[in-house]
Design an enzyme around this catalytic site. Structure first.
Site, PDB file in Angstrom:
ATOM      1  N   CYS A  62      33.463  48.424  27.853  1.00 49.36           N
ATOM      2  CA  CYS A  62      33.759  48.004  29.163  1.00 49.36           C
ATOM      3  C   CYS A  62      33.233  49.446  30.116  1.00 49.36           C
ATOM      4  O   CYS A  62      33.957  50.393  29.655  1.00 49.36           O
ATOM      5  CB  CYS A  62      35.161  47.445  29.647  1.00 49.36           C
ATOM      6  SG  CYS A  62      35.193  47.299  31.167  1.00 49.36           S
ATOM      7  N   PRO A  63      32.596  49.382  30.939  1.00 49.22           N
ATOM      8  CA  PRO A  63      31.659  48.050  31.711  1.00 49.22           C
ATOM      9  C   PRO A  63      30.593  48.059  31.246  1.00 49.22           C
ATOM     10  O   PRO A  63      29.730  47.147  31.739  1.00 49.22           O
ATOM     11  CB  PRO A  63      32.208  48.307  33.189  1.00 49.22           C
ATOM     12  CG  PRO A  63      31.738  49.806  33.100  1.00 49.22           C
ATOM     13  CD  PRO A  63      32.469  50.472  31.855  1.00 49.22           C
TER      14      PRO A  63
END
Lengths: 158, 75
Positions: free
Chosen positions: B14-15
Site C-alpha cells: 500500500c498504496p
C-alpha cells in the site's frame, strides 16, 4: 452532471522517515481516487521537499514503539551512529516489503498533480535556499493553506 | 474472464497497487477490462474502496494461490 471534485488538504509538519509516509501515502492515494490535493509542508515537514532526503531519518531515541531486533536501553539508543543504523535498517525493511521510498511517493504525487506548498516562513527561519528544494513546488503561508482547506472535504495535520 | 490489459502488482505494498491500478486504467478506453494481480492482503479492501469511489466496476476478485486477482472495468 458529475459531482463536484472532492478536495483534501494536509499539513505535513514532521521530517522523520516514518512520519514522512502518512502525508505522501494519503496524498497520492487521494489523487488516484480523483481528489484535488494540496500538501502544506511546514517546520520539519519541509525536509520532505528538499532535493536530497538524506536528512530524513529515524531514531530509536524517544521512540519506544519502534521495533528493534534486540531490546535496547535508552542510553544505548543515544550513542553516535545509532540513528544512522536505525535509518539503514528501516530502509532495508521498506524495500524488502515492497513499500515505496519517500522519493518515489513524492514523484508519484507530483505526477498526479498534487500541489506541494513549502512554508515560506520556515524557509526563512531555517535559512534554507530555494535552490535546495525540488522544482515544481509552490511557496506560501498560513492564509494560502487556509484558502484551500476552507473548501476541503478532508483536512489533516500530520 | 477476458481482459484488455494486465497489471502485475505482486510484491508491492500500500498504496502502490492502487496507484498503479489508477495509472493502468488511464491507458484503457471506457468499458475495457483491467486484470490486476497483487500479493498485498490490504489490496482486497482497498480495491473495493477504489472502485466504489472512482466509479470503475470491480467485476470480480479471487485468490489464486498467494495472489489476489481483480478484474476492473473502466468507467
Amino acid at each position: 452532471m458529475e459531482a463536484r471534485q472532492k478536495k483534501m488538504a494536509i499539513i505535513a509538519s514532521k521530517g522523520t522517515l516514518d512520519m514522512g509516509y502518512p502525508p505522501l501515502i494519503l496524498a497520492t492515494t487521494a489523487a488516484a481516487l480523483g481528489y484535488e490535493v494540496q500538501v502544506f509542508f511546514t517546520f520539519y515537514g519541509l525536509q520532505l521537499l528538499r532535493k536530497s532526503l538524506k536528512h530524513v531519518q529515524i531514531s530509536p531515541l524517544a521512540n519506544p514503539a519502534m521495533p528493534m531486533p534486540v531490546p535496547m536501553p535508552v542510553l544505548v539508543s543515544a550513542i553516535p551512529g545509532m540513528q544512522k543504523m536505525a535509518t539503514t535498517m528501516m530502509k532495508q525493511k521498506i524495500k524488502k516489503h515492497g513499500v515505496a521510498s519517500l522519493e518515489d511517493l513524492r514523484t508519484l504525487a507530483i505526477e498526479a498533480d498534487v500541489k506541494l506548498i513549502a512554508c515560506q516562513m520556515t524557509i526563512d527561519l531555517f535559512e534554507f535556499k530555494k535552490s535546495e528544494f525540488i522544482d515544481g513546488i509552490d511557496y506560501g503561508g498560513a492564509a494560502t493553506f487556509l484558502e484551500f482547506a476552507s473548501e476541503a472535504d478532508i483536512t489533516l495535520f500530520v | 474472464m477476458t481482459h484488455d490489459k494486465e497489471l502485475d502488482a505482486r510484491g508491492l505494498s500500500c498504496p502502490l497497487p492502487i496507484l498503479k491500478t489508477k495509472k493502468a486504467l488511464g491507458d484503457l478506453a471506457s468499458g475495457q477490462v483491467l486484470r490486476v494481480v497483487s500479493t498485498d492482503p490490504g489490496s482486497i479492501k482497498d480495491m473495493q474502496a477504489f472502485a466504489s469511489q472512482t466509479g470503475n466496476s470491480l467485476l470480480s476478485q479471487s485468490n489464486e494461490g498467494k495472489d489476489y486477482v481483480f478484474f476492473l472495468k473502466k468507467k
